[in-house]
Scaffold this motif. Structure first.
Motif, PDB file in Angstrom:
ATOM      1  N   VAL A 160       0.861  -1.174  -0.085  1.00 36.75           N
ATOM      2  CA  VAL A 160       0.104   0.042   0.105  1.00 36.75           C
ATOM      3  C   VAL A 160       0.878   1.361   0.037  1.00 36.75           C
ATOM      4  O   VAL A 160       2.059   1.170   0.673  1.00 36.75           O
ATOM      5  CB  VAL A 160      -0.905   0.058   1.264  1.00 36.75           C
ATOM      6  N   VAL A 161       0.652   2.189  -0.899  1.00 34.07           N
ATOM      7  CA  VAL A 161       1.544   3.184  -0.875  1.00 34.07           C
ATOM      8  C   VAL A 161       0.666   4.474  -0.312  1.00 34.07           C
ATOM      9  O   VAL A 161      -0.449   4.657  -0.895  1.00 34.07           O
ATOM     10  CB  VAL A 161       2.014   3.539  -2.560  1.00 34.07           C
ATOM     11  N   GLY A 162       1.265   5.258   0.752  1.00 37.58           N
ATOM     12  CA  GLY A 162       0.692   6.103   1.360  1.00 37.58           C
ATOM     13  C   GLY A 162       0.782   6.100   2.892  1.00 37.58           C
ATOM     14  O   GLY A 162       0.953   4.861   3.307  1.00 37.58           O
ATOM     15  N   GLY A 163       0.558   6.978   3.538  1.00 40.82           N
ATOM     16  CA  GLY A 163       0.452   6.973   4.997  1.00 40.82           C
ATOM     17  C   GLY A 163      -0.445   7.841   5.672  1.00 40.82           C
ATOM     18  O   GLY A 163      -0.583   8.153   6.988  1.00 40.82           O
ATOM     19  N   GLY A 164      -1.573   8.134   5.067  1.00 40.53           N
ATOM     20  CA  GLY A 164      -2.834   8.862   5.431  1.00 40.53           C
ATOM     21  C   GLY A 164      -3.775   7.896   5.914  1.00 40.53           C
ATOM     22  O   GLY A 164      -3.580   6.700   5.937  1.00 40.53           O
ATOM     23  N   ASP A 165      -5.093   8.552   6.305  1.00 40.97           N
ATOM     24  CA  ASP A 165      -6.019   7.723   7.105  1.00 40.97           C
ATOM     25  C   ASP A 165      -6.323   6.844   5.822  1.00 40.97           C
ATOM     26  O   ASP A 165      -6.725   5.502   6.150  1.00 40.97           O
ATOM     27  CB  ASP A 165      -7.268   8.703   7.073  1.00 40.97           C
ATOM     28  N   ALA A 166      -6.642   7.296   4.427  1.00 43.86           N
ATOM     29  CA  ALA A 166      -7.027   6.018   3.702  1.00 43.86           C
ATOM     30  C   ALA A 166      -6.119   5.070   3.543  1.00 43.86           C
ATOM     31  O   ALA A 166      -6.488   4.061   3.402  1.00 43.86           O
ATOM     32  CB  ALA A 166      -7.325   6.938   2.084  1.00 43.86           C
ATOM     33  N   ALA A 167      -4.722   5.339   3.301  1.00 44.02           N
ATOM     34  CA  ALA A 167      -3.791   4.282   3.059  1.00 44.02           C
ATOM     35  C   ALA A 167      -4.125   3.237   4.274  1.00 44.02           C
ATOM     36  O   ALA A 167      -3.960   2.034   4.103  1.00 44.02           O
ATOM     37  CB  ALA A 167      -2.406   4.922   2.986  1.00 44.02           C
ATOM     38  N   ILE A 168      -4.058   3.825   5.681  1.00 45.01           N
ATOM     39  CA  ILE A 168      -3.860   2.811   6.563  1.00 45.01           C
ATOM     40  C   ILE A 168      -5.337   2.177   6.905  1.00 45.01           C
ATOM     41  O   ILE A 168      -5.401   0.770   7.253  1.00 45.01           O
ATOM     42  CB  ILE A 168      -3.502   3.452   7.891  1.00 45.01           C
ATOM     43  N   ASP A 169      -6.297   2.805   6.669  1.00 41.79           N
ATOM     44  CA  ASP A 169      -7.728   2.178   6.662  1.00 41.79           C
ATOM     45  C   ASP A 169      -7.682   0.925   5.782  1.00 41.79           C
ATOM     46  O   ASP A 169      -8.061  -0.102   5.824  1.00 41.79           O
ATOM     47  CB  ASP A 169      -8.863   3.251   6.360  1.00 41.79           C
ATOM     48  N   GLU A 170      -7.231   1.111   4.353  1.00 41.83           N
ATOM     49  CA  GLU A 170      -7.462   0.117   3.452  1.00 41.83           C
ATOM     50  C   GLU A 170      -6.463  -0.923   3.682  1.00 41.83           C
ATOM     51  O   GLU A 170      -6.485  -2.027   3.487  1.00 41.83           O
ATOM     52  CB  GLU A 170      -7.223   0.757   1.990  1.00 41.83           C
ATOM     53  N   ALA A 171      -5.166  -0.651   4.191  1.00 36.87           N
ATOM     54  CA  ALA A 171      -4.092  -1.412   4.495  1.00 36.87           C
ATOM     55  C   ALA A 171      -4.469  -2.363   5.544  1.00 36.87           C
ATOM     56  O   ALA A 171      -4.508  -3.848   5.479  1.00 36.87           O
ATOM     57  CB  ALA A 171      -2.771  -0.956   5.180  1.00 36.87           C
ATOM     58  N   LEU A 172      -5.350  -1.863   6.463  1.00 41.36           N
ATOM     59  CA  LEU A 172      -5.980  -2.774   7.429  1.00 41.36           C
ATOM     60  C   LEU A 172      -7.229  -3.600   6.784  1.00 41.36           C
ATOM     61  O   LEU A 172      -7.320  -4.944   7.250  1.00 41.36           O
ATOM     62  CB  LEU A 172      -6.719  -1.982   8.600  1.00 41.36           C
ATOM     63  N   PHE A 173      -7.915  -3.097   5.949  1.00 44.14           N
ATOM     64  CA  PHE A 173      -8.772  -3.914   5.429  1.00 44.14           C
ATOM     65  C   PHE A 173      -8.279  -4.988   4.501  1.00 44.14           C
ATOM     66  O   PHE A 173      -8.902  -6.172   4.657  1.00 44.14           O
ATOM     67  CB  PHE A 173      -9.531  -3.038   4.321  1.00 44.14           C
ATOM     68  N   LEU A 174      -7.099  -4.686   3.748  1.00 45.09           N
ATOM     69  CA  LEU A 174      -6.663  -5.786   3.059  1.00 45.09           C
ATOM     70  C   LEU A 174      -5.816  -7.086   3.900  1.00 45.09           C
ATOM     71  O   LEU A 174      -5.805  -7.871   3.336  1.00 45.09           O
ATOM     72  CB  LEU A 174      -5.294  -5.185   2.314  1.00 45.09           C
ATOM     73  N   THR A 175      -5.823  -6.838   5.115  1.00 40.91           N
ATOM     74  CA  THR A 175      -5.253  -7.866   5.871  1.00 40.91           C
ATOM     75  C   THR A 175      -6.275  -8.992   6.275  1.00 40.91           C
ATOM     76  O   THR A 175      -5.664 -10.042   6.302  1.00 40.91           O
ATOM     77  CB  THR A 175      -4.722  -7.451   7.451  1.00 40.91           C
ATOM     78  N   LYS A 176      -7.501  -8.815   5.595  1.00 42.72           N
ATOM     79  CA  LYS A 176      -8.427  -9.804   5.630  1.00 42.72           C
ATOM     80  C   LYS A 176      -8.245 -10.647   4.456  1.00 42.72           C
ATOM     81  O   LYS A 176      -8.563 -12.013   4.746  1.00 42.72           O
ATOM     82  CB  LYS A 176      -9.754  -9.080   5.443  1.00 42.72           C
ATOM     83  N   PHE A 177      -7.435 -10.353   3.449  1.00 41.93           N
ATOM     84  CA  PHE A 177      -7.173 -11.398   2.317  1.00 41.93           C
ATOM     85  C   PHE A 177      -5.805 -11.532   2.214  1.00 41.93           C
ATOM     86  O   PHE A 177      -5.224 -12.602   2.131  1.00 41.93           O
ATOM     87  CB  PHE A 177      -7.799 -10.555   1.106  1.00 41.93           C
ATOM     88  N   VAL A 181       0.682  -7.232   4.106  1.00 43.43           N
ATOM     89  CA  VAL A 181       0.689  -5.795   3.790  1.00 43.43           C
ATOM     90  C   VAL A 181       1.873  -4.961   3.988  1.00 43.43           C
ATOM     91  O   VAL A 181       1.905  -4.709   5.013  1.00 43.43           O
ATOM     92  CB  VAL A 181      -0.863  -5.305   4.052  1.00 43.43           C
ATOM     93  N   THR A 182       2.505  -4.635   2.967  1.00 38.66           N
ATOM     94  CA  THR A 182       3.635  -3.755   3.301  1.00 38.66           C
ATOM     95  C   THR A 182       3.472  -2.114   3.040  1.00 38.66           C
ATOM     96  O   THR A 182       2.710  -1.801   1.630  1.00 38.66           O
ATOM     97  CB  THR A 182       4.893  -4.119   2.439  1.00 38.66           C
ATOM     98  N   VAL A 183       3.375  -1.402   3.824  1.00 37.51           N
ATOM     99  CA  VAL A 183       2.919  -0.014   3.717  1.00 37.51           C
ATOM    100  C   VAL A 183       4.222   0.687   3.262  1.00 37.51           C
ATOM    101  O   VAL A 183       5.455   0.785   4.059  1.00 37.51           O
ATOM    102  CB  VAL A 183       2.392   0.495   5.244  1.00 37.51           C
ATOM    103  N   ILE A 184       4.273   1.332   2.096  1.00 38.12           N
ATOM    104  CA  ILE A 184       5.492   2.282   1.761  1.00 38.12           C
ATOM    105  C   ILE A 184       5.122   3.817   1.873  1.00 38.12           C
ATOM    106  O   ILE A 184       4.336   4.160   1.173  1.00 38.12           O
ATOM    107  CB  ILE A 184       5.831   1.937   0.402  1.00 38.12           C
ATOM    108  N   HIS A 185       5.817   4.283   2.780  1.00 37.95           N
ATOM    109  CA  HIS A 185       5.485   5.616   2.912  1.00 37.95           C
ATOM    110  C   HIS A 185       6.712   6.649   2.841  1.00 37.95           C
ATOM    111  O   HIS A 185       7.796   6.120   3.099  1.00 37.95           O
ATOM    112  CB  HIS A 185       4.911   5.993   4.425  1.00 37.95           C
ATOM    113  N   ARG A 186       6.563   7.872   2.425  1.00 38.51           N
ATOM    114  CA  ARG A 186       7.537   8.814   2.090  1.00 38.51           C
ATOM    115  C   ARG A 186       8.387   9.233   3.271  1.00 38.51           C
ATOM    116  O   ARG A 186       9.496   9.851   3.341  1.00 38.51           O
ATOM    117  CB  ARG A 186       7.470   9.882   0.988  1.00 38.51           C
ATOM    118  N   ARG A 187       7.604   9.295   4.373  1.00 40.20           N
ATOM    119  CA  ARG A 187       8.133   9.840   5.661  1.00 40.20           C
ATOM    120  C   ARG A 187       8.601   8.938   6.636  1.00 40.20           C
ATOM    121  O   ARG A 187       8.177   7.489   6.167  1.00 40.20           O
ATOM    122  CB  ARG A 187       7.045  10.950   6.188  1.00 40.20           C
TER     123      ARG A 187
END
Lengths: 318, 219
Positions: A160-177, A181-187
Motif C-alpha cells: 500500500v503506497v501512502g501514510g494517511g487515513d485512507a492508506a492505513i484504513d485500506e491496509a487494515l482492510f487488505l489484511t483480511k485477504f 501488507v507492506t505500507v510504503i511511505h515517503r516519511r
C-alpha cells in the motif's frame, strides 16, 4: 485516453431549476435540502454512486453511527434520503458545461440540460503515482479500490503506497485477504489518525518501509514487484509483490470547469464561506473545493449550505 | 430465513411496481447445488414474489440442457432476465451486494424493452451484423461495478446481436484467471478488447468498435 464522441446533441434539452453535478455526500445532501424546498432538481451521479464513502470499508467518524457504518451503507442511506424528497439521481457524468450565461448549459454523454442554478459537487479522485508501469498494470495488480479488488489478493503479498487515513484504513482492510501488507511511505511517521496508527502497528500482517517512494511498477502479465527508492540514504531496492494499492491522496475533479470557474493552482474550485463560486448562480460543495479536510461530515455540511444558497438565488432570479 | 429483509422488500416492491411489462427470471441450478446456487434460487423467488409483473422459473442445467442451450447458459448459478423477448441479459453468480442494484435495473430495462443510450451508440448497435459478447467481471463489494453491468445490459437490449453477462469473479475463478481479472469492473468484449473500471458510454462504444475492427482484420 480515447477521445469521446461529441456528446448529448441528439436529445431534447431538459430544463431544471437546479442541477447538482455529483452524487456523493455533498451532492446528495444538497439534493435532500433542495428536495425539501420543492426545488425541481436533477443530480448527475457520476461513476461512483454515493461518492467516496462507497469505496470505504468502514466509516467510524460520521456522527449518529456510534458503532460505525459501512461506507457503502452510508452512501445508500444518503441516496435513499435524497430520493425520498424527490431528487432525480441519474448515473450520468457532465461532459461539458457552459456557465457564461443563464440558464446554464450542461451536457452528458446522453443528455443536455438547462438549469437556473448549479451546484458543483464532483468530488475528488485518487491521485495516481505517475510512475512507469502504473497505468500499464492498472487492473492487473495496480488498484485504488481495496474494497473492490481485495478479494483477488487472497493469501498474496501486497503493498500500500501512502501514510494517511485512507492508506492505513485500506491496509487494515487488505489484511483480511492478503498474507502480508507492506505500507510504503515517503516519511518516517504516519500522517494517519492515532486510532489507525495503533491498529496498524498492532497488526502482525502489516509491515512498513519508511522514507521511501515507489519509482516503478514491475511485471509481465501482472504485477510482480515495485522498485523502491529510499529518500534518506538514496538506496534503490526491488520489492516482490502481487498488488500495488495506491492511496497517496486525492485530486479535485475539476477539469471540466477550467475557464468557467475560478480554481486555485491545485485545481480546487474557489468559493466564499457561503459556497458561492465566482459565477453567480453556480455554487460548490464537498471535496472539489476542500484541499484541507475532506471529511464526509464536512462535505455534507457544505452541500447543505450550497443548497440553501441556491434556493435563495433561485428565489431572487427565478 | 429470507435473504431480503422487510425494509429491502418494501423498496424492491416499490421499484418493481413501476415495471412497464412482464419480466421472467429464468434461473439455472443443478441437482447438487453449487456454492451460491441455493441462495441465488431463493433470491430469484423472493424477488418474483414482490411483483405481479415478475415470474421466476428454475431449471436444472443438466436435466434441462435443451433450455440451457437455447439460452446459451453454460455455468451456474445463472439468471437470464427476459422481457417480451430474450434480450441477452445474463447474470452468472449471485447478484448480491452492489450487484442487486444491477438485477433490479436489468428487470426495469427488460420490461421496458428500450434503453436511453446516446444516438451514436444506438446507431452502431443497430448496424451490427455479427454477435457481440460482453462479459463484465465484478465483486459484490465493488461500488463502480453496477454502472459497467447496467450499461452492458442496456447494450444487449438495444441490439439482438449483443449478449451481456455479469460474472461474479469469486464464483468463477477459472474465468477470472483466464481473463486475468485482478481488478473490477473489467469488461471483456468478444475476447479481444477489455475495459478497466466503470467507463462512460462513449469509451465503451469506442472499445466495442475496436473489437469489431479486430474481428474484421482477423477475417
Amino acid at each position: 485516453m480515447i477521445s469521446p464522441e461529441p456528446t448529448g446533441g441528439d436529445r431534447p434539452v431538459q430544463a431544471y431549476d437546479l442541477m447538482i453535478l455529483g452524487g456523493g455526500p455533498a451532492g446528495l445532501t444538497a439534493a435532500i435540502y433542495a428536495g425539501r424546498a420543492r426545488v425541481q432538481t436533477r443530480v448527475l451521479g457520476g461513476t461512483l454512486p454515493g461518492g467516496q464513502p462507497s469505496r470505504t470499508a468502514e466509516v467510524d467518524n460520521y456522527p449518529g453511527f456510534p458503532d460505525g457504518v459501512g461506507g457503502g451503507e452510508l452512501a445508500q442511506r444518503f441516496t435513499a434520503q435524497a430520493e425520498r424528497f424527490g431528487a432525480e439521481i441519474v448515473p450520468e457524468m457532465a461532459t461539458e458545461v457552459d456557465f457564461s450565461e443563464r440558464p446554464f448549459r450542461i451536457r452528458s454523454a446522453r443528455s443536455q440540460y438547462r438549469a437556473g442554478a448549479v451546484i458543483v459537487a464532483t468530488g475528488a479522485v485518487p491521485r495516481p503515482l505517475g510512475i512507469p508501469g502504473e497505468e500499464e498494470f492498472y487492473g492487473r495488480g495496480v488498484s485504488s479500490c481495496a474494497t473492490c479488488d481485495g478479494f483477488f489478493y487472497q493469501d498474496r503479498e501486497v503493498v500500500v503506497v501512502g501514510g494517511g487515513d485512507a492508506a492505513i484504513d485500506e491496509a487494515l482492510f487488505l489484511t483480511k485477504f492478503a498474507r502480508t501488507v507492506t505500507v510504503i511511505h515517503r516519511r518516517d511517521t504516519l500522517r494517519a489518525t492515532e486510532i489507525y496508527r495503533e491498529q496498524a502497528f498492532a497488526n502482525p500482517k502489516i509491515g512498513f518501509i519508511w522514507d521511501s517512494v515507489v519509482e516503478e511498477v514491475l511485471g509481465d502479465k501482472t504485477v510482480t514487484g515495485v522498485r523502491v527508492h529510499n529518500l534518506k540514504n538514496g538506496d534503490t531496492s526491488m520489492i516482490r509483490t502481487d498488488g500495488v494499492f495506491v492511496y497517496i491522496g486525492m485530486e479535485p475533479q475539476s477539469d471540466l470547469f477550467v475557464g468557467q470557474l475560478e480554481l486555485d493552482p491545485s485545481g480546487y474550485v474557489l468559493s466564499n464561506a457561503r459556497q458561492h463560486t465566482n459565477v453567480p448562480g453556480v455554487f460548490v460543495a464537498g471535496d472539489v473545493q476542500d484541499p484541507n479536510y475532506r471529511q464526509v461530515v464536512i462535505a455534507a455540511g457544505t452541500g447543505a449550505i450550497a443548497a440553501m444558497e441556491a434556493e435563495r438565488y433561485l428565489g431572487k432570479y427565478p | 430465513m429470507p435473504l431480503l429483509d422487510a425494509e429491502v422488500k418494501e423498496e424492491v416492491a416499490r421499484r418493481l411496481g413501476t415495471l412497464t411489462g412482464p419480466v421472467r427470471l429464468v434461473m439455472f441450478t443443478q441437482e447438487i447445488e453449487c456454492e451460491y446456487c441455493s441462495e441465488t434460487r431463493q433470491l430469484v423467488q423472493e424477488v418474483a414474489d414482490l411483483s405481479a409483473h415478475v415470474t421466476a422459473t428454475v431449471y436444472d442445467l443438466v436435466a434441462d440442457s435443451a433450455r440451457a442451450d437455447e439460452l446459451g447458459v453454460d455455468k451456474i448459478p445463472a439468471i437470464a432476465v427476459i422481457g417480451e423477448r430474450d434480450y441477452g441479459i445474463r447474470f452468472y453468480g449471485i447478484p448480491s451486494g452492489y450487484e442487486f442494484t444491477s438485477l433490479l435495473a436489468a428487470m426495469e430495462t427488460a420490461a421496458a424493452g428500450e434503453v436511453d443510450l446516446a444516438q451514436a451508440t444506438l446507431e452502431t448497435l443497430s448496424r451490427l451484423s455479427t454477435p457481440v459478447h460482453m462479459q463484465v467481471f465484478v465483486t459484490p463489494t465493488c461500488p463502480y461495478c453496477p454502472q459497467a453491468v447496467v450499461l452492458a445490459h442496456k447494450m444487449a437490449v438495444a441490439s439482438p446481436m449483443v449478449q451481456s453477462d455479469m460474472i461474479s469473479a469469486q464464483e468463477f475463478p477459472h474465468l477470472a484467471m483466464k481473463y486475468q481479472v485482478m481488478g473490477v469492473p473489467r469488461t471483456v468484449i468478444n475476447e479481444v478488447t477489455h475495459i478497466e473500471g466503470a467507463a462512460d458510454e462513449p469509451v465503451v462504444l469506442e472499445k466495442l468498435r475496436e473489437a469489431l475492427r479486430a474481428r474484421r482484420e482477423e477475417q
